[in-house]
Design a protein around this motif. Structure first.
Motif, PDB file in Angstrom:
ATOM      1  N   MET A   1       0.729  -1.109   0.079  1.00  0.00           N
ATOM      2  CA  MET A   1      -0.089  -0.147  -0.038  1.00  0.00           C
ATOM      3  C   MET A   1       0.999   1.241   0.062  1.00  0.00           C
ATOM      4  O   MET A   1       0.493   2.217  -0.578  1.00  0.00           O
ATOM      5  CB  MET A   1      -0.881   0.086   1.319  1.00  0.00           C
ATOM      6  N   HIS A   2       1.953   1.256   0.902  1.00  0.00           N
ATOM      7  CA  HIS A   2       2.775   2.486   0.901  1.00  0.00           C
ATOM      8  C   HIS A   2       3.234   2.751  -0.402  1.00  0.00           C
ATOM      9  O   HIS A   2       3.373   4.180  -0.698  1.00  0.00           O
ATOM     10  CB  HIS A   2       3.780   2.266   1.866  1.00  0.00           C
ATOM     11  N   THR A   3       3.592   1.933  -1.245  1.00  0.00           N
ATOM     12  CA  THR A   3       4.266   2.321  -2.666  1.00  0.00           C
ATOM     13  C   THR A   3       3.290   2.906  -3.567  1.00  0.00           C
ATOM     14  O   THR A   3       3.439   3.927  -4.277  1.00  0.00           O
ATOM     15  CB  THR A   3       4.568   0.972  -3.482  1.00  0.00           C
ATOM     16  N   ILE A   4       1.848   2.580  -3.404  1.00  0.00           N
ATOM     17  CA  ILE A   4       0.933   3.223  -4.066  1.00  0.00           C
ATOM     18  C   ILE A   4       0.753   4.523  -3.734  1.00  0.00           C
ATOM     19  O   ILE A   4       0.510   5.584  -4.478  1.00  0.00           O
ATOM     20  CB  ILE A   4      -0.699   2.511  -3.961  1.00  0.00           C
ATOM     21  N   PHE A   5       0.728   4.910  -2.237  1.00  0.00           N
ATOM     22  CA  PHE A   5       0.718   6.315  -1.823  1.00  0.00           C
ATOM     23  C   PHE A   5       1.806   7.129  -2.627  1.00  0.00           C
ATOM     24  O   PHE A   5       1.799   8.379  -2.369  1.00  0.00           O
ATOM     25  CB  PHE A   5       0.632   6.529  -0.407  1.00  0.00           C
ATOM     26  N   LEU A   6       2.989   6.427  -2.543  1.00  0.00           N
ATOM     27  CA  LEU A   6       4.284   7.490  -3.053  1.00  0.00           C
ATOM     28  C   LEU A   6       3.975   7.612  -4.688  1.00  0.00           C
ATOM     29  O   LEU A   6       4.421   8.877  -4.945  1.00  0.00           O
ATOM     30  CB  LEU A   6       5.569   6.560  -3.168  1.00  0.00           C
ATOM     31  N   LEU A   7       3.175   6.885  -5.156  1.00  0.00           N
ATOM     32  CA  LEU A   7       3.053   7.206  -6.630  1.00  0.00           C
ATOM     33  C   LEU A   7       1.783   7.985  -6.853  1.00  0.00           C
ATOM     34  O   LEU A   7       1.488   8.868  -7.818  1.00  0.00           O
ATOM     35  CB  LEU A   7       2.888   5.942  -7.400  1.00  0.00           C
ATOM     36  N   ASP A   8       0.862   7.618  -6.200  1.00  0.00           N
ATOM     37  CA  ASP A   8      -0.481   8.496  -6.126  1.00  0.00           C
ATOM     38  C   ASP A   8      -0.945   8.877  -4.701  1.00  0.00           C
ATOM     39  O   ASP A   8      -1.689   7.825  -4.219  1.00  0.00           O
ATOM     40  CB  ASP A   8      -1.277   7.513  -7.050  1.00  0.00           C
ATOM     41  N   PRO A   9      -0.800   9.972  -4.037  1.00  0.00           N
ATOM     42  CA  PRO A   9      -0.858  10.217  -2.760  1.00  0.00           C
ATOM     43  C   PRO A   9      -2.326  10.222  -2.261  1.00  0.00           C
ATOM     44  O   PRO A   9      -2.919  10.180  -1.404  1.00  0.00           O
ATOM     45  CB  PRO A   9      -0.167  11.313  -2.340  1.00  0.00           C
ATOM     46  N   LEU A  10      -3.119  10.289  -3.565  1.00  0.00           N
ATOM     47  CA  LEU A  10      -4.596  10.457  -3.177  1.00  0.00           C
ATOM     48  C   LEU A  10      -5.608   9.459  -3.781  1.00  0.00           C
ATOM     49  O   LEU A  10      -6.481   9.469  -4.184  1.00  0.00           O
ATOM     50  CB  LEU A  10      -5.028  11.836  -4.074  1.00  0.00           C
ATOM     51  N   ASN A  11      -4.820   8.238  -3.746  1.00  0.00           N
ATOM     52  CA  ASN A  11      -5.612   6.976  -4.244  1.00  0.00           C
ATOM     53  C   ASN A  11      -6.421   6.712  -3.263  1.00  0.00           C
ATOM     54  O   ASN A  11      -6.240   5.980  -2.111  1.00  0.00           O
ATOM     55  CB  ASN A  11      -4.568   6.312  -4.509  1.00  0.00           C
ATOM     56  N   GLU A  12      -7.860   7.056  -3.466  1.00  0.00           N
ATOM     57  CA  GLU A  12      -8.859   6.535  -2.692  1.00  0.00           C
ATOM     58  C   GLU A  12      -9.178   5.142  -2.371  1.00  0.00           C
ATOM     59  O   GLU A  12      -9.327   4.590  -1.409  1.00  0.00           O
ATOM     60  CB  GLU A  12     -10.197   7.355  -3.113  1.00  0.00           C
ATOM     61  N   GLN A  13      -8.946   4.385  -3.576  1.00  0.00           N
ATOM     62  CA  GLN A  13      -8.985   2.968  -3.329  1.00  0.00           C
ATOM     63  C   GLN A  13      -8.148   2.261  -2.461  1.00  0.00           C
ATOM     64  O   GLN A  13      -8.425   1.417  -1.683  1.00  0.00           O
ATOM     65  CB  GLN A  13      -8.969   2.200  -4.573  1.00  0.00           C
ATOM     66  N   ALA A  14      -6.881   2.832  -2.487  1.00  0.00           N
ATOM     67  CA  ALA A  14      -5.728   2.170  -1.612  1.00  0.00           C
ATOM     68  C   ALA A  14      -6.306   2.660  -0.261  1.00  0.00           C
ATOM     69  O   ALA A  14      -5.922   1.886   0.577  1.00  0.00           O
ATOM     70  CB  ALA A  14      -4.358   2.874  -2.129  1.00  0.00           C
ATOM     71  N   LEU A  15      -6.487   3.831   0.041  1.00  0.00           N
ATOM     72  CA  LEU A  15      -6.902   4.398   1.190  1.00  0.00           C
ATOM     73  C   LEU A  15      -7.954   3.469   1.981  1.00  0.00           C
ATOM     74  O   LEU A  15      -7.972   2.852   3.287  1.00  0.00           O
ATOM     75  CB  LEU A  15      -7.184   5.832   1.422  1.00  0.00           C
ATOM     76  N   PHE A  16      -9.200   3.174   1.194  1.00  0.00           N
ATOM     77  CA  PHE A  16     -10.184   2.375   1.579  1.00  0.00           C
ATOM     78  C   PHE A  16      -9.773   1.031   2.034  1.00  0.00           C
ATOM     79  O   PHE A  16      -9.973   0.370   2.999  1.00  0.00           O
ATOM     80  CB  PHE A  16     -11.256   2.353   0.672  1.00  0.00           C
ATOM     81  N   SER A  17      -8.733   0.281   1.170  1.00  0.00           N
ATOM     82  CA  SER A  17      -8.386  -0.802   1.412  1.00  0.00           C
ATOM     83  C   SER A  17      -7.668  -1.073   2.849  1.00  0.00           C
ATOM     84  O   SER A  17      -7.628  -1.767   3.597  1.00  0.00           O
ATOM     85  CB  SER A  17      -7.310  -1.478   0.386  1.00  0.00           C
ATOM     86  N   GLU A  18      -6.641  -0.065   2.908  1.00  0.00           N
ATOM     87  CA  GLU A  18      -5.853   0.075   4.069  1.00  0.00           C
ATOM     88  C   GLU A  18      -6.435   0.288   5.346  1.00  0.00           C
ATOM     89  O   GLU A  18      -6.206  -0.297   6.434  1.00  0.00           O
ATOM     90  CB  GLU A  18      -4.890   1.352   3.900  1.00  0.00           C
ATOM     91  N   MET A  19      -7.666   1.201   5.038  1.00  0.00           N
ATOM     92  CA  MET A  19      -8.292   1.433   6.452  1.00  0.00           C
ATOM     93  C   MET A  19      -9.190   0.089   6.874  1.00  0.00           C
ATOM     94  O   MET A  19      -9.064  -0.116   7.993  1.00  0.00           O
ATOM     95  CB  MET A  19      -9.360   2.506   6.202  1.00  0.00           C
ATOM     96  N   LYS A  20      -9.626  -0.653   5.865  1.00  0.00           N
ATOM     97  CA  LYS A  20     -10.379  -1.903   6.336  1.00  0.00           C
ATOM     98  C   LYS A  20      -9.520  -2.939   6.834  1.00  0.00           C
ATOM     99  O   LYS A  20      -9.600  -3.721   7.911  1.00  0.00           O
ATOM    100  CB  LYS A  20     -10.862  -2.513   5.026  1.00  0.00           C
TER     101      LYS A  20
END
Length: 58
Positions: A1-20
Motif C-alpha cells: 500500500m505504501h508504494t501506491i501512496f508514493l506514486l499516487d498520494p490521493l488514491n482513494e481505493q488504496a486508502l479504503f483498502s488500507e483502512m479496512k
C-alpha cells in the motif's frame, strides 16, 4: 500500500483498502491517524475537504 501512496498520494481505493485492513487487525488508532493525514494532504492538494469520513469507509 505504501508504494501506491508514493506514486499516487490521493488514491482513494488504496486508502479504503488500507483502512479496512487496519481495522481488521485492530489498529484503530493507527488507522485514524493515517486517515487524518490523508485528509490533510487531500485538503492541501485539492483545496477542498475529502468527501468521505472514516466511519462510512469501514
Amino acid at each position: 500500500m505504501h508504494t501506491i501512496f508514493l506514486l499516487d498520494p490521493l488514491n482513494e481505493q488504496a486508502l479504503f483498502s488500507e483502512m479496512k485492513a487496519m481495522f481488521a487487525l485492530n489498529q484503530h488508532n493507527e488507522a485514524r491517524i493515517k486517515f487524518q493525514q490523508f485528509c490533510l494532504n487531500y485538503r492541501q492538494l485539492m483545496n477542498e475537504d475529502f468527501p468521505y469520513n472514516l466511519d462510512k469507509m469501514i
